[in-house]
Design a protein around this motif. Structure first.
Motif, PDB file in Angstrom:
ATOM      1  N   LEU A 775       0.846  -1.198   0.000  1.00  0.00           N
ATOM      2  CA  LEU A 775       0.000   0.000   0.000  1.00  0.00           C
ATOM      3  C   LEU A 775       0.880   1.246   0.000  1.00  0.00           C
ATOM      4  O   LEU A 775       1.793   1.378   0.831  1.00  0.00           O
ATOM      5  CB  LEU A 775      -0.922  -0.024   1.215  1.00  0.00           C
ATOM      6  N   LEU A 776       0.595   2.144  -0.943  1.00  0.00           N
ATOM      7  CA  LEU A 776       1.449   3.304  -1.164  1.00  0.00           C
ATOM      8  C   LEU A 776       0.767   4.597  -0.704  1.00  0.00           C
ATOM      9  O   LEU A 776      -0.462   4.684  -0.640  1.00  0.00           O
ATOM     10  CB  LEU A 776       1.784   3.425  -2.648  1.00  0.00           C
ATOM     11  N   SER A 777       1.593   5.588  -0.411  1.00  0.00           N
ATOM     12  CA  SER A 777       1.086   6.922  -0.087  1.00  0.00           C
ATOM     13  C   SER A 777       0.645   7.611  -1.373  1.00  0.00           C
ATOM     14  O   SER A 777       0.925   7.131  -2.475  1.00  0.00           O
ATOM     15  CB  SER A 777       2.194   7.736   0.582  1.00  0.00           C
ATOM     16  N   PRO A 778      -0.026   8.754  -1.280  1.00  0.00           N
ATOM     17  CA  PRO A 778      -0.368   9.505  -2.489  1.00  0.00           C
ATOM     18  C   PRO A 778       0.853   9.858  -3.339  1.00  0.00           C
ATOM     19  O   PRO A 778       0.723  10.077  -4.550  1.00  0.00           O
ATOM     20  CB  PRO A 778      -1.044  10.760  -1.937  1.00  0.00           C
ATOM     21  N   ALA A 779       2.039   9.896  -2.700  1.00  0.00           N
ATOM     22  CA  ALA A 779       3.272  10.187  -3.438  1.00  0.00           C
ATOM     23  C   ALA A 779       3.949   8.906  -3.919  1.00  0.00           C
ATOM     24  O   ALA A 779       5.117   8.923  -4.330  1.00  0.00           O
ATOM     25  CB  ALA A 779       4.235  10.971  -2.547  1.00  0.00           C
ATOM     26  N   HIS A 780       3.226   7.765  -3.827  1.00  0.00           N
ATOM     27  CA  HIS A 780       3.714   6.465  -4.288  1.00  0.00           C
ATOM     28  C   HIS A 780       4.893   5.948  -3.458  1.00  0.00           C
ATOM     29  O   HIS A 780       5.739   5.220  -3.982  1.00  0.00           O
ATOM     30  CB  HIS A 780       4.093   6.508  -5.776  1.00  0.00           C
ATOM     31  N   ARG A 781       4.935   6.310  -2.183  1.00  0.00           N
ATOM     32  CA  ARG A 781       5.954   5.773  -1.284  1.00  0.00           C
ATOM     33  C   ARG A 781       5.324   4.657  -0.441  1.00  0.00           C
ATOM     34  O   ARG A 781       4.160   4.773  -0.041  1.00  0.00           O
ATOM     35  CB  ARG A 781       6.522   6.865  -0.386  1.00  0.00           C
ATOM     36  N   PRO A 782       6.074   3.584  -0.142  1.00  0.00           N
ATOM     37  CA  PRO A 782       5.507   2.452   0.606  1.00  0.00           C
ATOM     38  C   PRO A 782       5.052   2.846   2.005  1.00  0.00           C
ATOM     39  O   PRO A 782       5.771   3.531   2.743  1.00  0.00           O
ATOM     40  CB  PRO A 782       6.681   1.462   0.684  1.00  0.00           C
ATOM     41  N   LEU A 783       3.823   2.445   2.354  1.00  0.00           N
ATOM     42  CA  LEU A 783       3.277   2.671   3.694  1.00  0.00           C
ATOM     43  C   LEU A 783       3.169   1.370   4.486  1.00  0.00           C
ATOM     44  O   LEU A 783       3.414   1.334   5.690  1.00  0.00           O
ATOM     45  CB  LEU A 783       1.881   3.303   3.602  1.00  0.00           C
ATOM     46  N   ALA A 784       2.789   0.295   3.816  1.00  0.00           N
ATOM     47  CA  ALA A 784       2.563  -0.972   4.512  1.00  0.00           C
ATOM     48  C   ALA A 784       2.652  -2.119   3.520  1.00  0.00           C
ATOM     49  O   ALA A 784       2.414  -1.960   2.320  1.00  0.00           O
ATOM     50  CB  ALA A 784       1.194  -0.981   5.193  1.00  0.00           C
ATOM     51  N   LEU A 785       3.009  -3.295   4.060  1.00  0.00           N
ATOM     52  CA  LEU A 785       3.114  -4.525   3.276  1.00  0.00           C
ATOM     53  C   LEU A 785       2.311  -5.597   3.991  1.00  0.00           C
ATOM     54  O   LEU A 785       2.593  -5.915   5.152  1.00  0.00           O
ATOM     55  CB  LEU A 785       4.595  -4.941   3.159  1.00  0.00           C
ATOM     56  N   THR A 786       1.295  -6.156   3.333  1.00  0.00           N
ATOM     57  CA  THR A 786       0.455  -7.134   4.024  1.00  0.00           C
ATOM     58  C   THR A 786      -0.160  -8.117   3.036  1.00  0.00           C
ATOM     59  O   THR A 786      -0.478  -7.776   1.899  1.00  0.00           O
ATOM     60  CB  THR A 786      -0.677  -6.433   4.796  1.00  0.00           C
ATOM     61  N   ALA A 787      -0.295  -9.356   3.497  1.00  0.00           N
ATOM     62  CA  ALA A 787      -1.013 -10.376   2.727  1.00  0.00           C
ATOM     63  C   ALA A 787      -2.358 -10.657   3.392  1.00  0.00           C
ATOM     64  O   ALA A 787      -3.064 -11.586   2.999  1.00  0.00           O
ATOM     65  CB  ALA A 787      -0.177 -11.655   2.625  1.00  0.00           C
ATOM     66  N   ASP A 788      -2.671  -9.868   4.443  1.00  0.00           N
ATOM     67  CA  ASP A 788      -3.947 -10.021   5.168  1.00  0.00           C
ATOM     68  C   ASP A 788      -4.574  -8.633   5.308  1.00  0.00           C
ATOM     69  O   ASP A 788      -4.403  -7.953   6.325  1.00  0.00           O
ATOM     70  CB  ASP A 788      -3.683 -10.671   6.528  1.00  0.00           C
ATOM     71  N   LEU A 789      -5.282  -8.213   4.263  1.00  0.00           N
ATOM     72  CA  LEU A 789      -5.818  -6.860   4.220  1.00  0.00           C
ATOM     73  C   LEU A 789      -6.838  -6.622   5.323  1.00  0.00           C
ATOM     74  O   LEU A 789      -6.899  -5.544   5.926  1.00  0.00           O
ATOM     75  CB  LEU A 789      -6.454  -6.618   2.839  1.00  0.00           C
ATOM     76  N   GLU A 790      -7.620  -7.646   5.645  1.00  0.00           N
ATOM     77  CA  GLU A 790      -8.643  -7.505   6.684  1.00  0.00           C
ATOM     78  C   GLU A 790      -7.996  -7.134   8.016  1.00  0.00           C
ATOM     79  O   GLU A 790      -8.458  -6.220   8.718  1.00  0.00           O
ATOM     80  CB  GLU A 790      -9.433  -8.809   6.818  1.00  0.00           C
TER      81      GLU A 790
END
Length: 834
Positions: A775-790
């Motif tokens: 998941l990226l910020s509006p500036a396309h920088r990484p915010l989070a990495l997850t395989a469990d979105l819920e």
């Protein structure tokens, strides 16, 4: 003998064989399976014919036969006998025959019905020698086709990790108790591994002084270590109180008997043994075991065609077998020269020989039996594919099998000689030349050379094999040499005088004969002591060896050693390169070759004459045709890899998707697109597109992605896109690329606002692969990495929202992200559009 645990199983075993022709017997050390069981079987009236028992080791075969004959009260070779390589004690009255060293395989090959034999017993089958595995496979084949009445008994000290029941599903399983006394274990790790033999000598001296009752058995990896330790102990132990006895396979029968026999009265024995004493063999009076924890393992290298000997740690199963030797007669002691913690890290059991050994002789046996692959036989373990392939190729080179892997007449004659196929080829070629010239000396010399190469031990006279000719005409070697002379019927060519043949041997003849046996080991000098073999690998002589400086050699024996780039030459002969124009002309290959000149930056072509990988001569070819250029291009790609072409990220993505499809949905029959497979199949998928390619620049303009994609039929292309798509459609209308990485992960990188409203991470490959969301910020920088979105929405998202809301106030950061409409826009544009 009647008190041994195996006696409780005698009647159940008889009853089982009344209704079943296959039995698997698990009987630990001391049960009496190798001695009391075959002894009792001699009195079973239902066994009318002969009993064959296979022992994995010569010394054990002789010892067991002698022991049973003594118990039976008969002379060895009458009712009870043995047959090992080079030594036979049997007669027409023999009813129990102990055999080893491939003797059983040869008996089956000569008489596939095993006429007159009622039962075949495989003892110590857990040791997994090649000859045992093959003997069992052939016996099962016979039983299934010719001899339904043949009884097969497979015996092992342990069935752990041994797939006997899978190989023999109809067999009945019986278990016996072992008989052993408690063994007290202690650990004495070596302070300095480079001086472990010195440490072992100290431990032995201490042990015999502390435990004065009974004799001591020490396990070492090989003959060299045994001889060194013998010297150390001779200087430290009183010869009036201790007798030091070596025990290894190449010892004379008399010396082996001395190690096994009871110690003289008032004297304790110290037996220094290899793993020949690990099972089957009972050494009288042993109450102490000192275990070095080492073995010498032979591992065949298919690239060089040679077996590498290396010092390896034994397995836990082997350590248990060795320790058990101390508890055969009374309570005993075992000292292990490693730590208890290290013991837990040892592998559980040893690998079977069939996965790491040279399979040349075994493959010739298979060809003689009529199979084109060893897997056509009922094998306990599948053989090494690479090692078997090398063996079939070499047999074809020596004309022992044809291109269809059918045995030739030459192969049949070689098999009858009963030696290594390389040596058999040399003997037959020498006999042919002797007959052509009506001169038996060349054939006699071949027999002597084979005797040197088959000898289990020899003196150290340097690498020049001619120095060992006279030595070979003594002892066990002479016996074997005379057997070959008789088998080849060389007396028909004149009076046999081996000594004269040895005296008159020329370096020309020796080199020619060895080249027949070892064409891949013709060697050209590279420096003072270094040489390149025809098979491509490097070897070296000892600096001061008499052969140093010879421009050409034939290497008959060399060993690779771990940690060294070049093998060490033990036996060789100087070779005159004039032989390449005469007797060895068939080994010279003439070929046209094109390559890439790195310095000049262009292709070149030349006509080459080679012996294997050794270049003899070359001449330039002025006009280079398309075929040679294509060969050169393919060679450069094999050498430098697929990166030499336009093998871009799209190609890597396709490779990874195909690999994942094969992993998760194998039912569709996906082709392999990995680098190794592609490089090995360049002629199939790439070569047809190189007809007009002349330069590396043109090569790099090829559309590699389309070439790879075309390796998948149209229906699989559609399946791949459905199972593992290149892009994922977002609810916002965006089509976002999915990145497949080398770890097997599918990664979807998208701005967090476009993922709003997604309850779960996407699933691919019929739901078997969860996509990892970046998941990226509006500036396309990484915010989070997850395989469990819920889980992310319910937890970590709150922290991300607090940090990002102030930084990107114009963008949407809802309180309920899982139930919010996704957007590609700012809040103002999103709400105005609504």
């Amino acid at each position: 003998m009647t008190s041994l645990p195996i006696h409780a199983l005698l009647q159940p075993l008889r009853d089982t064989f009344m209704c079943c022709q296959q039995v698997i017997l698990e009987a630990p050390t001391g049960a009496g399976k190798s001695t009391a069981l075959p002894l009792a079987m001699l009195d079973w009236p239902e066994i009318d014919g002969k009993i064959l028992m296979l022992e994995p080791r010569r010394v054990a075969a002789r010892n067991v036969a002698q022991f049973i004959a003594k118990q039976r009260g008969c002379e060895l070779g009458t009712e009870v006998g043995y047959r090992v390589k080079g030594d036979t004690r049997v007669s027409t009255n023999t009813r129990l025959e102990i055999v080893t060293e491939g003797v059983l395989t040869r008996m089956i090959q000569q008489d596939p019905e095993l006429t007159g034999i009622d039962m075949v017993i495989f003892d110590e089958i857990h040791e997994r020698h090649l000859t045992t595995d093959l003997g069992l496979a052939l016996a099962l084949e016979i039983q299934a086709s010719f001899r339904e009445d043949l009884k097969i008994l497979a015996m092992s000290a342990t069935l752990s990790g041994l797939p006997l029941s899978e190989l023999m599903p109809e067999a009945r399983l019986l278990k016996s108790e072992g008989r052993s006394f408690p063994v007290e274990h202690s650990y004495s790790s070596v302070p300095n591994q480079s001086h472990w033999l010195e440490h072992m000598a100290k431990v032995i001296v201490t042990s015999v002084s502390e435990h004065t009752q009974g004799s001591l058995l020490a396990f070492l990896p090989g003959q060299g270590e045994i001889n060194k330790l013998h010297g150390m102990l001779s200087a430290r132990l009183d010869p009036n109180r201790y007798i030091i006895c070596p025990l290894y396979g190449s010892l004379s029968p008399k010396a082996q008997d001395l190690a096994i026999a009871p110690a003289p009265r008032g004297v304790n024995k110290v037996v220094l043994a290899t793993n020949v004493a690990e099972s089957s063999l009972t050494i009288d009076g042993i109450t102490q075991v000192i275990d070095s924890g080492y073995k010498r393992q032979a591992r065949f290298n298919p690239k060089t065609g040679v077996t590498r000997l290396s010092l390896k740690r034994i397995s836990q199963a082997s350590a248990a077998q060795r320790a058990g030797r101390a508890g055969r007669l009374m309570a005993g002691f075992c000292t292990r020269l490693w730590s208890q913690e290290e013991h837990g890290r040892l592998i559980k059991a040893d690998e079977p020989e069939i996965v790491h050994s040279d399979l040349l002789s075994m493959v010739l046996d298979g060809a003689y039996w009529g199979v084109k692959s060893l897997n056509e036989l009922p094998m306990l373990t599948e053989p090494s594919v690479a090692n078997e392939e090398v063996s079939w190729r070499l047999l074809q080179t020596m004309a022992m099998v044809n291109e269809s892997r059918l045995i030739t007449q030459h192969g049949r004659e070689a098999h009858k000689l009963g030696c290594n196929p390389r040596l058999a080829h040399m003997l037959l070629m020498a006999k042919q030349k002797a007959e052509d010239n009506q001169d038996q000396n060349l054939a006699l010399l071949a027999c002597i050379l084979a005797g040197i190469l088959e000898a289990r031990s020899r003196s150290r006279l340097g690498a020049d094999i001619s120095r060992y000719l006279s030595e070979a005409l003594q002892g066990e070697s002479q016996k074997q040499i005379r057997n070959w002379v008789n088998t080849l019927a060389l007396s028909s060519l004149g009076k046999v005088d081996l000594a004269q043949a040895a005296r008159n041997a020329s370096s020309h003849d020796i080199a020619m004969l060895l080249a027949f046996a070892y064409p891949d080991r013709i060697a050209k000098a590279r420096g003072v002591t270094g040489y390149q073999l025809a098979n491509g690998c490097g070897v070296e002589l000892v600096n001061d060896d008499a052969l140093s400086g010879s421009p050409w050699l034939v290497v008959a024996d060399f060993q690779e050693t771990e940690g060294r780039s070049q093998g060490k030459v033990y036996l060789a002969a100087q070779l005159d390169c004039a032989l390449f124009d005469s007797e060895l002309a068939e080994l010279v290959i003439t070929q046209e070759y094109a390559g890439w000149d790195e310095v000049k930056g262009r292709f070149f072509a030349e006509k080459q004459q080679k012996i294997g990988e050794i270049l003899l001569s070359k001449a330039p070819i002025n006009k280079v045709d398309k075929r040679l250029i294509k060969q050169a291009l393919l060679e450069q790609i094999r050498l430098k890899g697929l990166a030499l072409m336009n093998f871009n990220d799209a190609c890597h993505q396709l490779q990874r998707r195909a690999a994942l499809a094969k992993q998760y949905c194998p039912e569709h029959g996906w082709p392999a697109l990995d680098d190794d497979t592609l490089l090995s199949e360049l002629d199939d998928w790439l070569a047809p597109y190189l007809d007009e390619v002349r330069t590396l620049t043109q090569l790099q303009q090829l559309d590699c992605y389309t070439l790879l994609l075309n390796l998948l039929p149209w229906d699989l292309q559609q399946q791949l896109e459905a199972l593992l798509p290149r892009k994922w459609p977002m609810a916002t209308g965006s089509s976002v690329k999915i990145e497949y990485d080398a770890t097997g992960r599918a990664l979807l990188s998208v701005r967090l606002q476009e993922a709003l409203g997604m309850q779960q991470s996407p699933r691919l490959a019929q739901g078997k692969l969860v996509v990892t969301m970046e998941l990226l910020s509006p500036a396309h920088r990484p915010l989070a990495l997850t395989a469990d979105l819920e889980s992310f929405w319910q937890g970590p998202y709150e922290h991300v929202k607090k940090e990002m809301k102030g930084r990107y106030p114009r963008h949407l950061w809802p309180d309920d992200p899982a139930n919010t409409q996704p957007t590609k826009f700012t809040k103002k544009k999103t709400f105005s559009s609504q």
